[in-house]
Design an enzyme around this catalytic site. Structure first.
Site, PDB file in Angstrom:
ATOM      1  N   TYR A 172      89.579  18.332  44.252  1.00 50.65           N
ATOM      2  CA  TYR A 172      88.311  18.208  44.968  1.00 50.65           C
ATOM      3  C   TYR A 172      87.641  16.902  44.554  1.00 50.65           C
ATOM      4  O   TYR A 172      86.997  16.822  43.513  1.00 50.65           O
ATOM      5  CB  TYR A 172      87.374  19.372  44.673  1.00 50.65           C
ATOM      6  CG  TYR A 172      87.864  20.756  45.066  1.00 50.65           C
ATOM      7  CD1 TYR A 172      89.014  20.950  45.814  1.00 50.65           C
ATOM      8  CD2 TYR A 172      87.165  21.869  44.663  1.00 50.65           C
ATOM      9  CE1 TYR A 172      89.448  22.218  46.155  1.00 50.65           C
ATOM     10  CE2 TYR A 172      87.587  23.149  45.002  1.00 50.65           C
ATOM     11  CZ  TYR A 172      88.727  23.311  45.749  1.00 50.65           C
ATOM     12  OH  TYR A 172      89.140  24.579  46.079  1.00 50.65           O
ATOM     13  N   ASP A 183      84.647  28.457  42.055  1.00 51.06           N
ATOM     14  CA  ASP A 183      85.988  27.991  42.405  1.00 51.06           C
ATOM     15  C   ASP A 183      86.004  26.473  42.408  1.00 51.06           C
ATOM     16  O   ASP A 183      85.161  25.836  43.042  1.00 51.06           O
ATOM     17  CB  ASP A 183      86.368  28.518  43.787  1.00 51.06           C
ATOM     18  CG  ASP A 183      87.633  27.864  44.295  1.00 51.06           C
ATOM     19  OD1 ASP A 183      88.693  28.080  43.689  1.00 51.06           O
ATOM     20  OD2 ASP A 183      87.543  27.116  45.290  1.00 51.06           O
ATOM     21  N   THR A 211      83.407  24.930  45.307  1.00 52.92           N
ATOM     22  CA  THR A 211      82.841  23.610  45.028  1.00 52.92           C
ATOM     23  C   THR A 211      83.592  22.466  45.709  1.00 52.92           C
ATOM     24  O   THR A 211      83.420  21.317  45.348  1.00 52.92           O
ATOM     25  CB  THR A 211      82.797  23.359  43.506  1.00 52.92           C
ATOM     26  OG1 THR A 211      84.129  23.361  42.981  1.00 52.92           O
ATOM     27  CG2 THR A 211      81.946  24.407  42.807  1.00 52.92           C
ATOM     28  N   TRP A 212      84.399  22.773  46.697  1.00 50.46           N
ATOM     29  CA  TRP A 212      85.136  21.718  47.388  1.00 50.46           C
ATOM     30  C   TRP A 212      84.206  20.630  47.898  1.00 50.46           C
ATOM     31  O   TRP A 212      84.478  19.448  47.753  1.00 50.46           O
ATOM     32  CB  TRP A 212      85.944  22.329  48.539  1.00 50.46           C
ATOM     33  CG  TRP A 212      86.766  21.332  49.281  1.00 50.46           C
ATOM     34  CD1 TRP A 212      87.798  20.590  48.778  1.00 50.46           C
ATOM     35  CD2 TRP A 212      86.641  20.971  50.648  1.00 50.46           C
ATOM     36  NE1 TRP A 212      88.329  19.788  49.760  1.00 50.46           N
ATOM     37  CE2 TRP A 212      87.627  20.015  50.924  1.00 50.46           C
ATOM     38  CE3 TRP A 212      85.793  21.373  51.673  1.00 50.46           C
ATOM     39  CZ2 TRP A 212      87.785  19.441  52.179  1.00 50.46           C
ATOM     40  CZ3 TRP A 212      85.964  20.799  52.922  1.00 50.46           C
ATOM     41  CH2 TRP A 212      86.942  19.855  53.158  1.00 50.46           C
TER      42      TRP A 212
END
Length: 81
Positions: free
Chosen positions: A55, A50, A19-20
């Site tokens: 982020y 993740d 999910t960056w």
């Protein structure tokens, strides 16, 4: 298809969704579409996501939380978070 996380952990999908990009580091995006994409991943069997507080300074975690509200999932994040 799923595997066990560790020896006795939960069953997790063999593919995780990172999910960056939900943090907005690469420019703007439509948050509703991001939520829909996460939910679609869950619908097709992905249950491992993740994420990290870094982020988007927590934005990715907030979007992921919105997408997965009341949906079972496994989150992988840094131990120091």
């Amino acid at each position: 298809m799923s595997d066990t996380l560790g020896r006795n952990g939960p069953a997790v999908s063999r593919i995780a969704l990172g999910t960056w990009q939900l943090g907005g580091h690469w420019g703007g995006y439509d948050e509703d579409e991001a939520v829909a994409a996460v939910r679609h991943a869950r619908e097709v069997g992905v249950n491992l996501f993740d994420t990290a507080h870094a982020y988007g300074w927590g934005r990715a975690e907030r979007v992921l939380g919105r997408a997965l509200a009341e949906i079972d999932a496994v989150l992988a994040r840094p131990a120091d978070a």
